[in-house]
Structures are given as structure tokens and as C-alpha cells.
Design a protein around this motif. Structure first.
Motif, mmCIF file in Angstrom:
data_model
loop_
_atom_site.group_PDB
_atom_site.id
_atom_site.type_symbol
_atom_site.label_atom_id
_atom_site.label_comp_id
_atom_site.label_asym_id
_atom_site.label_seq_id
_atom_site.Cartn_x
_atom_site.Cartn_y
_atom_site.Cartn_z
ATOM 1 N N THR B 31 0.890 -1.149 -0.080
ATOM 2 C CA THR B 31 -0.018 -0.078 -0.019
ATOM 3 C C THR B 31 0.966 1.207 -0.101
ATOM 4 O OG1 THR B 31 -1.512 -1.146 1.374
ATOM 5 C CG2 THR B 31 -1.677 1.136 1.056
ATOM 6 N N TYR B 33 0.833 5.516 -0.084
ATOM 7 C CA TYR B 33 0.039 6.875 0.196
ATOM 8 C C TYR B 33 0.722 8.118 -0.231
ATOM 9 C CZ TYR B 33 -1.910 3.740 3.749
ATOM 10 O OH TYR B 33 -2.877 2.572 4.276
ATOM 11 N N TYR B 35 1.003 12.278 0.286
ATOM 12 C CA TYR B 35 0.715 13.323 1.117
ATOM 13 C C TYR B 35 1.303 14.427 0.435
ATOM 14 C CZ TYR B 35 -0.840 9.969 4.553
ATOM 15 O OH TYR B 35 -1.629 8.907 5.415
ATOM 16 N N PHE B 90 5.356 13.863 0.143
ATOM 17 C CA PHE B 90 5.725 12.523 0.848
ATOM 18 C C PHE B 90 4.927 11.373 0.261
ATOM 19 C CE2 PHE B 90 8.760 14.253 3.518
ATOM 20 C CZ PHE B 90 8.078 15.527 3.966
ATOM 21 N N ARG B 94 3.120 1.108 3.587
ATOM 22 C CA ARG B 94 2.815 -0.017 4.802
ATOM 23 C C ARG B 94 2.158 -1.378 4.202
ATOM 24 N NH1 ARG B 94 -3.055 0.849 7.405
ATOM 25 N NH2 ARG B 94 -2.746 -1.173 8.321
ATOM 26 N N LEU B 96 -0.557 -3.495 4.406
ATOM 27 C CA LEU B 96 -1.973 -3.319 4.680
ATOM 28 C C LEU B 96 -2.659 -4.459 5.892
ATOM 29 C CD1 LEU B 96 -4.283 -1.094 4.371
ATOM 30 C CD2 LEU B 96 -5.307 -2.655 2.775
ATOM 31 N N GLY B 99 1.148 -6.142 10.750
ATOM 32 C CA GLY B 99 1.800 -4.980 11.384
ATOM 33 C C GLY B 99 0.831 -4.013 12.273
ATOM 34 N N GLY B 100 1.345 -3.162 12.743
ATOM 35 C CA GLY B 100 0.739 -2.149 13.508
ATOM 36 C C GLY B 100 -0.107 -0.959 13.055
ATOM 37 N N GLY B 101 -0.076 -0.954 11.680
ATOM 38 C CA GLY B 101 -1.205 0.129 10.974
ATOM 39 C C GLY B 101 -0.123 1.298 10.542
ATOM 40 N N GLU B 102 1.239 1.236 11.159
ATOM 41 C CA GLU B 102 1.676 2.581 10.871
ATOM 42 C C GLU B 102 2.392 2.683 9.385
ATOM 43 O OE1 GLU B 102 2.446 0.585 13.235
ATOM 44 O OE2 GLU B 102 4.335 -0.628 13.032
ATOM 45 N N GLN B 103 2.710 3.804 8.783
ATOM 46 C CA GLN B 103 2.876 4.165 7.555
ATOM 47 C C GLN B 103 4.197 4.539 7.581
ATOM 48 O OE1 GLN B 103 0.289 6.665 5.752
ATOM 49 N NE2 GLN B 103 -1.598 5.726 6.410
ATOM 50 N N PHE B 104 5.167 4.221 6.747
ATOM 51 C CA PHE B 104 6.536 4.621 6.579
ATOM 52 C C PHE B 104 6.793 5.604 5.735
ATOM 53 C CE2 PHE B 104 8.043 2.026 10.331
ATOM 54 C CZ PHE B 104 7.072 0.880 10.051
ATOM 55 N N PHE B 105 7.410 6.692 6.081
ATOM 56 C CA PHE B 105 7.377 7.820 5.031
ATOM 57 C C PHE B 105 8.773 7.779 4.243
ATOM 58 C CE2 PHE B 105 3.743 10.551 5.441
ATOM 59 C CZ PHE B 105 2.897 10.067 6.426
ATOM 60 N N GLY B 106 8.896 8.239 3.096
ATOM 61 C CA GLY B 106 10.168 8.616 2.412
ATOM 62 C C GLY B 106 10.499 10.096 2.704
#
Lengths: 109, 114
Positions: B31, B33, B35, B90, B94, B96, B99-106
Motif C-alpha cells: 500500500t 500513500y 501526502y 511525501f 505499509r 496493509l 503490522g501495527g498500521g503505521e505508515q513509513f514515509f520517504g
């Protein structure tokens, strides 16, 4: 409307002076409350995920806690390298994150 | 550990030009995202993709489009650029359903429209 509110907007601390940042959320049926650290011009760095009231997580000088309406990020004996903007976010519709406006933390040596 | 890769890191365009931003998620993340973060603002959700299908849409202008490819990388295409499009963009990824639902940003792409 789902909303995340952080306070204070800015916080100046002396090195070693502990304090707490606040994050209030309004969504019903919380599906995750997230804390990120962001340095200027860089991407948010994941710190913690909290799911249920009473949950606590720690990492070095940081501890995140969660109540039914708020989350706190406690900073114990901060160092200058802890200076950054701390962002709180929650899952709203879908799996998107809705962020608060952040707290800009400055730790002076 | 491998992180999210974004390219280019900096981009300068003129008004009414087009821009393409690329995102390579963490390996095995399904997944992606996007931003947008304006100066002094918090990140605002634009759009997301799960398994190459659009999964959610936020405040993304009609002038923007995005897609996720078979190798899971994603591209954000921006046309008829306006001065107000100047921002940090950004990408986050993740896994989907794990894991814990956290998203990791570039690290972001800084777009400047002149």
C-alpha cells in the motif's frame, strides 16, 4: 468531523527539563493513534502506535500514553538532538492518516 | 533496513508545466500513500493505492493523477502546475493487513513552481 489537535504549538526546554506534549482526537472508534517525529525538510519518522486507553509505549527518552480522548508524549531529560516537530496522527476513513498541526520542540543546551 | 525511496528529491518547474514524482515503497509493502505538506503545515492526504488499485482519495486536485504499477512503485503526475502546488510531497508505504498500521514515509520531493 474527525480532528486532531496538538498543544502547545511550540515548546522550548532546557536540556534535562522534562515535559509533555498533548494530542486530542475526536474520532469515535479509534483505529490507531500515531506519533511521528519530523526534522525540517525531511519525512516524518515513525515513533509509536497506540490503540487502546491505558496503553503506554517507550523509546529512549520518549514515552507515549493514551486515554479515551487524549494522547501524551512525555519527554524525559531531553537533549538538543530531540529538537524537532512532533506530529500526532490518527486513522480516519480508509487507512489514511489525519495529522495534527504538530508541536515544534526546541531543546537548548 | 530498506526505506521508502522518492525521486527526484528536488524539482523546479514553471507555471502550467507538468511534473512526475516517483515513489518506491519498502520491499513487500503493498500500500502506497501520497501526502502534500505546505510550508509550516501538517501533511495532507492526497491518494492511496492497494495492490495497484486506488483505495482512497483525499484532497487531490483534478489536475493530479496517480497510479501504482505491478512492481508496487507509484507515480504522482501533476499537470498545469500552479504556484500553490509548491510543497513537499511525501510518499508512505505499509503492509496493509499486517503490522501495527503505521505508515513509513520517504524523504520527500520538494516541488517549487515558479
Amino acid at each position: 468531523e474527525d480532528q486532531v489537535t496538538q498543544s502547545p504549538e511550540a515548546l522550548r526546554l532546557q536540556e534535562g527539563e522534562s515535559s509533555s506534549l498533548n494530542c486530542s482526537y475526536t474520532v469515535s472508534g479509534l483505529r490507531g493513534l500515531f506519533w511521528y517525529r519530523q526534522d525540517p525538510g525531511k519525512g516524518p519518522e515513525f515513533l509509536f502506535t497506540l490503540y487502546s486507553a491505558g496503553e503506554e509505549k517507550e523509546k529512549e527518552r520518549l514515552k507515549a500514553t493514551l486515554t479515551k480522548k487524549e494522547s501524551f508524549l512525555h519527554i524525559t531529560a531531553p537533549k538538543p538532538e530531540d529538537s524537532a516537530t512532533y506530529l500526532c496522527a490518527e486513522h480516519t476513513s480508509g487507512s489514511r492518516l489525519t495529522f495534527g498541526e504538530g508541536t515544534q520542540l526546541t531543546v537548548n543546551p | 533496513a530498506a526505506g521508502v525511496i522518492q525521486s527526484p528529491r528536488h524539482l523546479i518547474k514553471e507555471k502550467r508545466e507538468t511534473a512526475t514524482l516517483k515513489c518506491y515503497p519498502i520491499p513487500r509493502h503493498d500500500t502506497v500513500y501520497w501526502y502534500q505538506q505546505g510550508p509550516g503545515q501538517d501533511p495532507q492526504f492526497l491518494i492511496s493505492f492497494y495492490e495497484k488499485m486506488q483505495s482512497d482519495k483525499g484532497s487531490i486536485p483534478d489536475r493530479f493523477s496517480a497510479q501504482q504499477f505491478s512492481d508496487y512503485h507509484s507515480e504522482l503526475n501533476m499537470s498545469s502546475l500552479e504556484l500553490g502546488d509548491s510543497a513537499l510531497y511525501f510518499c508512505a508505504s505499509r503492509l496493509l493487513f499486517a503490522g501495527g498500521g503505521e505508515q513509513f514515509f520517504g524523504p520527500g520531493t520538494r516541488l517549487t513552481v515558479l
